[in-house]
Design an enzyme around this catalytic site. Structure first.
Site, short mmCIF file in Angstrom:
data_model
loop_
_atom_site.label_atom_id
_atom_site.label_comp_id
_atom_site.label_asym_id
_atom_site.label_seq_id
_atom_site.Cartn_x
_atom_site.Cartn_y
_atom_site.Cartn_z
CG ASP A 101 40.28 32.32 33.80
OD1 ASP A 101 39.54 31.63 33.31
OD2 ASP A 101 40.05 33.50 33.95
CE LYS A 157 40.35 34.51 30.78
NZ LYS A 157 38.88 34.65 30.66
#
Length: 278
Positions: A131, A14
């Site tokens: 996240d 990410k």
């Protein structure tokens, strides 16, 4: 790839192209606004249903990765109410600002869905970590709140070089170094038809509010950024997440691939990868 008793899931890196810290709740959680993309490099997870949960970790960056219940893969399985055995091929550095553990957890949830046919409760994903919702979404998006608000974002595919000096940076310590926690929000995302538009938006209107406090804790991040900026063809360099991984954007993958080779030759001790972000 899924069979009757085995499921495999990819856990991509990410990348926070921009990250604004806009406030802090009474319970201590920070409010964020972030433009996120995902790379075509990441960890690989294999899952099988089992009575007793277990996790085996292998791969080039397996050293030091916990295999007990504190690992987010096993936490995700317990949260979803399933027993499973997992094999994790670890290709991403840990505590690196690229969501490695959260992406592994999201991959575990996707694998368990494939094995059981039972969807997870996506509204509660932030219980596993800020996240995890964005990693479960797994494609370019805007992330807000404490991670629970995720919406798709239209971004042009862009080539990048990722670089990590193999220094772990603890996210809580970075947030603890923030001097201001009520920074301005992300400006509205315009239509971004190409890399030029994306670079202009990021450079002119956005930032990573965690970069300065992370630099104070790990000054080597400054060297990473300087080396990325100096690469031939680099359009923008910035830190991702809470660090220490940084990225540089390029016009095409060929330029990124050559730049990654140059940087790896300069710093063979760093983790470096040319990637596509989307």
């Amino acid at each position: 790839m899924t069979t009757a008793d085995v499921a495999k899931a990819f856990a991509p890196a990410k990348i926070n192209l921009a990250l604004h810290v806009t406030g802090q709740r009474a319970d201590g959680y920070h409010l964020l606004e972030s433009l996120v993309a995902f790379a075509n490099v990441g960890d690989q997870l294999t899952a099988r249903l089992a009575t007793s949960p277990s996790l085996r970790v292998q791969g080039p960056l397996a050293a030091g990765v916990p295999t007990g219940p504190e690992n987010l893969v096993l936490k995700a399985a317990a949260w979803a109410g399933h027993g499973a055995s997992f094999e994790l091929e670890k290709n991403l550095p840990a505590a690196a600002g690229i969501g490695g553990g959260s992406s592994d957890a999201a991959a575990a949830l996707r694998a368990l869905e494939a094995l059981t046919g039972q969807p997870c409760d996506t509204a509660r994903l932030a219980e596993l970590g800020a996240d995890v919702p964005v990693c479960y979404f797994g494609r370019a998006c805007l992330m807000r709140g404490v991670g629970e608000q995720v919406e798709a974002a239209a971004l042009p595919p862009v080539a990048a070089v990722l670089a990590n000096p193999r220094v772990e940076v603890a996210t809580p310590r970075v947030f603890g170094q923030l001097t201001r926690k009520d920074n301005g929000p992300l400006p509205p995302l315009p239509e971004l038809g190409d890399v030029d538009g994306l670079v202009a938006y990021l450079a002119d209107k956005t930032r990573n509010d965690l970069e300065t406090p992370a630099l104070a804790l790990a000054p080597v991040i400054g060297e990473v950024l300087d080396r990325l900026w100096a690469l031939d063809g680099a359009r923008l360099a910035r830190m991702s997440g809470s660090g220490a991984t940084c990225f540089a954007l390029f016009d095409d993958f060929g330029a990124a691939d050559r730049a990654a080779a140059t940087l790896q030759a300069q710093r063979p001790d760093w983790w470096v990868s040319a990637v596509w972000l989307s």
